[in-house]
Design an enzyme around this catalytic site. Structure first.
Site, mmCIF file in Angstrom:
data_model
loop_
_atom_site.group_PDB
_atom_site.id
_atom_site.type_symbol
_atom_site.label_atom_id
_atom_site.label_comp_id
_atom_site.label_asym_id
_atom_site.label_seq_id
_atom_site.Cartn_x
_atom_site.Cartn_y
_atom_site.Cartn_z
ATOM 1 N N TYR B 160 0.721 -1.038 0.023
ATOM 2 C CA TYR B 160 -0.074 -0.112 -0.150
ATOM 3 C C TYR B 160 0.745 1.127 -0.100
ATOM 4 C CZ TYR B 160 -2.900 -3.981 1.873
ATOM 5 O OH TYR B 160 -3.444 -5.057 1.957
ATOM 6 N N HIS B 178 -9.190 -3.444 -0.320
ATOM 7 C CA HIS B 178 -7.740 -4.342 0.148
ATOM 8 C C HIS B 178 -7.916 -5.049 1.273
ATOM 9 C CE1 HIS B 178 -5.612 -1.260 -2.668
ATOM 10 N NE2 HIS B 178 -5.922 -2.547 -3.418
ATOM 11 N N GLU B 269 0.132 7.774 -9.564
ATOM 12 C CA GLU B 269 -0.143 6.418 -9.406
ATOM 13 C C GLU B 269 0.068 5.532 -10.649
ATOM 14 O OE1 GLU B 269 -1.280 3.844 -7.506
ATOM 15 O OE2 GLU B 269 -1.890 5.018 -5.461
#
Lengths: 79, 471
Positions: B160, B178, B269
């Site tokens: 993460y 998640h 990202e």
């Protein structure tokens, strides 16, 4: 010290290069959690040159969505 | 020989000509990001070891460990030129050895130095800004260990994104889909902190499995053993006894503060765009254990695809839905979910009957990773290698009939960092069924595929030999 991103005046130095403090310093902003190194480009360190697209106002901070959402407390638990 | 630490892998990469050492001093910004980007954009990009970073005498940085399919093959101890489909099926074979449980060791280099008073992440790590508009310095390749706070079981190892906000304060992205979010939700319902351990600079298989979308009940360490071919060594973390990889360079321990959120991001990202700022959970760090200096700090360059994160999350992201669908649909040949972490996914399969391509696409959307990530699903026949985009494009061009084979599912779950969304987390899924009509669908009477001559593959090998060694 002014935060380049949210322009809070509360930013302060938190660290300097262990090898030699003259090499660089690191600052952080307690309001928007932005941090930067003194040796980065002026487009990062200078509030006037920081990209308007990435600026963050107090109002925007207040409106940010929590991720993940905070769940309700189970019965009997206190917040 | 399987690698039990990042150092062992660096030796292998160097022997194979896949390691470049940068001996001169580099600036933390912008040199590391620039050189890491260059390495990952090169064909067969090497691992890059920065031996001297300005400001730290005893810290090194390594980038691009997974950043090419050559490095990926070396990680699996295969010849570095091993092709993609061959790596996929090798990984698939090893996946079936699951579980290979880990072995516990009493001592490991990651315990050589224990910092349990006033820990400072800035002092211990040569932190740097990965991309210019990131909101701070990120740990972008960290393996996070947590357990169900009620039962102490269901340990998870996941990757993460983590923003270092202060000496002992982290922001962590625990997205609702998640596994760590399951643990964190329980802790927040009970209003108790969630203890976690963060392992940095691991051997590459550890990192690969931490970034693989396994099911909730699957044990990552037992999968690492299966992929590696021998049990993974683990050691109890200093404070909480969480199982951490013994080969790690650094272990950070702390707790996620319940019912608290603070500004985090943006961060560049995997789609190649910056995420927005959000208010996310925070970790209070209370202990750091590590090797003696010089430690090697591994981080991940993320940015405009393709780059290291695309290589790292390529075959593992493809294999997870393949393994989850295969028991129900043994016809499936392979799945390619390499593009933007599976936003684009290609399924190759034999067709049981007409319309079956749509069945497979819909099943993909009910796998753990398939719920949110895929939004463009292409189904092709088994004669198409889904890793060869020229073949996939051929199938779409000659087998796809839009009036019959295009399916659009609006208002479906999507990735929260997809920049194309009007509402973050909501997407429209598109299925393109590029398979030939199968009975009882009506085949095109005059459609006859041209076969390649049967000895073509062996002649390709022969021509290659003669090109290398002319008579």
């Amino acid at each position: 010290m002014m935060c380049p991103r949210c322009e809070s005046e509360q930013a302060y130095k938190i660290f300097e290069a262990p090898e030699d403090p003259k090499l660089w310093e690191v600052f952080r902003c307690p309001r928007c959690n932005f941090s930067w190194r003194s040796t980065e480009e002026e487009s990062i360190t200078d509030p006037k040159q920081y990209s308007p697209k990435f600026k963050l106002t107090e109002k925007q901070i207040q409106e940010l969505a929590p991720k993940p959402p905070i769940p309700p407390l189970r019965n009997g638990k206190r917040g | 020989m399987p690698f039990d630490s990042i150092r062992a892998f660096l030796e292998k990469a160097e022997t194979e000509g896949q390691l470049v050492r940068i001996k001169e001093e580099v600036r933390l910004e912008p040199d590391i990001r620039t050189i890491a980007c260059a390495a990952t954009k090169m064909p067969g990009g090497p691992v890059v070891l920065f031996e001297k970073v300005r400001g730290y005498r005893d810290k090194q940085v390594v980038m691009n460990v997974h950043g090419s399919f050559q490095n990926h093959a070396l990680m699996l101890d295969l010849p570095k030129e091993t092709g993609l489909k061959a790596q996929f099926h090798e990984l698939s074979k090893r996946w079936d050895r699951y579980p290979v449980p880990p072995v516990r060791v009493a001592d490991a280099p990651c315990k050589e130095v224990v910092v349990d008073r006033d820990p400072s992440l800035f002092r211990e790590l040569p932190l740097f800004r990965v991309n210019p508009m990131d909101g701070g310095f990120y740990l972008s390749k960290a393996c996070v260990v947590s357990r169900d706070p009620e039962t102490g079981e269901d340990q998870n190892v996941g990757m993460y994104r983590i923003q270092v906000k202060d000496h002992d304060r982290l922001g962590i992205q625990a997205a609702a889909q998640h596994d760590i979010a399951v643990h964190f939700r329980k802790a927040e319902e009970l209003n108790i902190p969630l203890r976690i351990a963060i392992a940095l600079s691991n051997d590459p298989v550890t990192t690969l499995v931490a970034s693989t979308p396994l099911t909730y009940a699957q044990d990552e360490y037992s999968m690492m053993g299966a992929i590696r071919g021998e049990p993974t060594k683990i050691i109890a973390s200093e404070r909480d006894g969480l199982d951490v990889p013994a080969g790690a360079e650094v272990i950070i321990e702390g707790e996620i503060i319940p019912r608290h959120r603070s500004v985090e991001g943006p961060f560049a990202e995997y789609p190649g765009y910056y995420s927005t700022c959000m208010i996310q959970a925070e970790v209070k760090v209370d202990c750091i254990t590590r090797r003696r200096d010089p430690i090697i700090f591994e981080n991940l360059y993320t940015g405009r695809p393709w780059n290291e994160i695309d290589y790292m999350m390529a075959l593992n992201t493809s294999l997870a839905p393949f393994k989850q669908m295969k028991p129900d649909f043994p016809e499936i040949e392979a799945i390619n979910a390499m593009y933007c972490h599976g936003y684009g996914t290609i399924i190759s399969s034999k067709m049981r009957f007409g319309g079956f391509g749509k069945t497979l696409a819909l099943r993909l959307l009910t796998t753990p990773h398939g719920i949110n990530y895929p939004k463009l699903i292409i189904v092709v026949d088994e004669d198409i290698d889904p890793f060869d985009l020229a073949q996939v494009m051929w199938a779409i061009n000659v087998r796809f009939r839009p009036e019959r084979d295009l399916v659009i599912i609006p208002n479906a779950p999507g990735s929260t960092v997809d920049p194309a969304h009007l509402v973050r987390g909501i997407t429209t899924k598109v299925i393109i069924d590029a398979t030939k009509p199968a009975f009882p669908d009506i085949p095109l009477a005059d459609a006859s595929i041209v076969d390649i001559p049967p000895d073509t593959p062996s002649w390709m090998e022969e021509l290659e030999k003669r090109r290398k060694n002319p008579a």
